[in-house]
Design a protein around this motif. Sequence first.
Motif, PDB file in Angstrom:
ATOM      1  N   LYS A  54     -54.383 -35.944  10.559  1.00 17.26           N
ATOM      2  CA  LYS A  54     -53.459 -35.071  10.773  1.00 17.26           C
ATOM      3  C   LYS A  54     -53.638 -34.146   9.686  1.00 17.26           C
ATOM      4  O   LYS A  54     -52.965 -32.844   9.821  1.00 17.26           O
ATOM      5  N   THR A  55     -54.133 -34.247   8.368  1.00 12.82           N
ATOM      6  CA  THR A  55     -54.467 -33.168   7.500  1.00 12.82           C
ATOM      7  C   THR A  55     -55.543 -32.626   7.752  1.00 12.82           C
ATOM      8  O   THR A  55     -55.927 -31.576   6.960  1.00 12.82           O
ATOM      9  N   LYS A  56     -56.604 -33.093   8.322  1.00 13.65           N
ATOM     10  CA  LYS A  56     -57.886 -32.484   8.536  1.00 13.65           C
ATOM     11  C   LYS A  56     -58.196 -32.271  10.218  1.00 13.65           C
ATOM     12  O   LYS A  56     -57.771 -32.946  10.942  1.00 13.65           O
ATOM     13  N   GLN A  57     -58.668 -31.118  10.586  1.00 16.46           N
ATOM     14  CA  GLN A  57     -58.820 -30.778  12.115  1.00 16.46           C
ATOM     15  C   GLN A  57     -60.616 -31.000  12.158  1.00 16.46           C
ATOM     16  O   GLN A  57     -61.339 -30.509  11.426  1.00 16.46           O
ATOM     17  N   ALA A  58     -61.108 -32.008  13.055  1.00 15.06           N
ATOM     18  CA  ALA A  58     -62.522 -32.101  13.516  1.00 15.06           C
ATOM     19  C   ALA A  58     -63.017 -30.834  14.190  1.00 15.06           C
ATOM     20  O   ALA A  58     -62.296 -30.297  15.005  1.00 15.06           O
ATOM     21  N   GLY A  59     -63.961 -30.411  13.706  1.00 11.74           N
ATOM     22  CA  GLY A  59     -64.586 -29.097  14.238  1.00 11.74           C
ATOM     23  C   GLY A  59     -65.747 -29.487  15.291  1.00 11.74           C
ATOM     24  O   GLY A  59     -66.301 -30.493  15.171  1.00 11.74           O
ATOM     25  N   CYS A  60     -66.090 -28.722  16.235  1.00 13.17           N
ATOM     26  CA  CYS A  60     -67.359 -28.844  16.995  1.00 13.17           C
ATOM     27  C   CYS A  60     -68.492 -28.291  16.137  1.00 13.17           C
ATOM     28  O   CYS A  60     -68.412 -27.491  15.339  1.00 13.17           O
ATOM     29  N   LEU A  61     -69.688 -28.808  16.571  1.00 12.06           N
ATOM     30  CA  LEU A  61     -70.871 -28.582  16.207  1.00 12.06           C
ATOM     31  C   LEU A  61     -71.703 -27.793  17.471  1.00 12.06           C
ATOM     32  O   LEU A  61     -71.703 -27.915  18.463  1.00 12.06           O
ATOM     33  N   CYS A  62     -72.409 -26.593  16.953  1.00  9.93           N
ATOM     34  CA  CYS A  62     -73.470 -25.985  18.036  1.00  9.93           C
ATOM     35  C   CYS A  62     -74.537 -27.090  18.437  1.00  9.93           C
ATOM     36  O   CYS A  62     -74.666 -28.087  17.651  1.00  9.93           O
ATOM     37  N   GLN A  86     -77.909 -31.571  17.109  1.00  9.57           N
ATOM     38  CA  GLN A  86     -79.360 -32.128  17.479  1.00  9.57           C
ATOM     39  C   GLN A  86     -80.051 -32.442  16.452  1.00  9.57           C
ATOM     40  O   GLN A  86     -80.522 -33.612  15.957  1.00  9.57           O
ATOM     41  N   GLN A  87     -79.957 -31.508  15.161  1.00  8.44           N
ATOM     42  CA  GLN A  87     -80.332 -31.717  13.706  1.00  8.44           C
ATOM     43  C   GLN A  87     -79.687 -33.054  13.267  1.00  8.44           C
ATOM     44  O   GLN A  87     -80.631 -33.856  12.594  1.00  8.44           O
ATOM     45  N   LEU A  88     -78.523 -33.333  13.552  1.00 10.16           N
ATOM     46  CA  LEU A  88     -77.894 -34.595  13.051  1.00 10.16           C
ATOM     47  C   LEU A  88     -78.409 -35.841  13.648  1.00 10.16           C
ATOM     48  O   LEU A  88     -78.523 -36.817  12.768  1.00 10.16           O
ATOM     49  N   ILE A  89     -78.670 -35.600  15.082  1.00  8.11           N
ATOM     50  CA  ILE A  89     -78.983 -36.845  15.801  1.00  8.11           C
ATOM     51  C   ILE A  89     -80.421 -37.172  15.156  1.00  8.11           C
ATOM     52  O   ILE A  89     -80.808 -38.269  15.153  1.00  8.11           O
ATOM     53  N   ASP A  90     -81.249 -36.174  15.179  1.00 15.44           N
ATOM     54  CA  ASP A  90     -82.749 -36.304  14.705  1.00 15.44           C
ATOM     55  C   ASP A  90     -82.715 -36.858  13.353  1.00 15.44           C
ATOM     56  O   ASP A  90     -83.893 -37.492  12.916  1.00 15.44           O
ATOM     57  N   ALA A  91     -81.848 -36.629  12.437  1.00 16.46           N
ATOM     58  CA  ALA A  91     -81.924 -37.183  11.133  1.00 16.46           C
ATOM     59  C   ALA A  91     -81.544 -38.622  10.889  1.00 16.46           C
ATOM     60  O   ALA A  91     -81.692 -39.533   9.981  1.00 16.46           O
ATOM     61  N   GLN A  92     -80.755 -39.251  12.174  1.00 13.45           N
ATOM     62  CA  GLN A  92     -80.555 -40.691  12.190  1.00 13.45           C
ATOM     63  C   GLN A  92     -81.783 -41.511  12.106  1.00 13.45           C
ATOM     64  O   GLN A  92     -82.913 -41.358  12.667  1.00 13.45           O
ATOM     65  N   PRO A  93     -81.602 -42.589  11.345  1.00 12.21           N
ATOM     66  CA  PRO A  93     -82.787 -43.715  11.419  1.00 12.21           C
ATOM     67  C   PRO A  93     -83.117 -44.286  12.577  1.00 12.21           C
ATOM     68  O   PRO A  93     -82.006 -44.227  13.510  1.00 12.21           O
TER      69      PRO A  93
END
Length: 44
Positions: A24-32, A37-44
Amino acid sequence: MVTGDATCWCFAMPHAIPVPSTDKTKQAGCLCPACLQQLIDAQP
């Protein structure tokens, strides 16, 4: 989904990272597509 589509483009991406919680104190935002894809590629 702001555009009124039934689903977001990100639904087609691999489910590799958790969705940020909707605190409630933070709002999740979307990623482009490129940043997500960068975050997914960085996952082990």
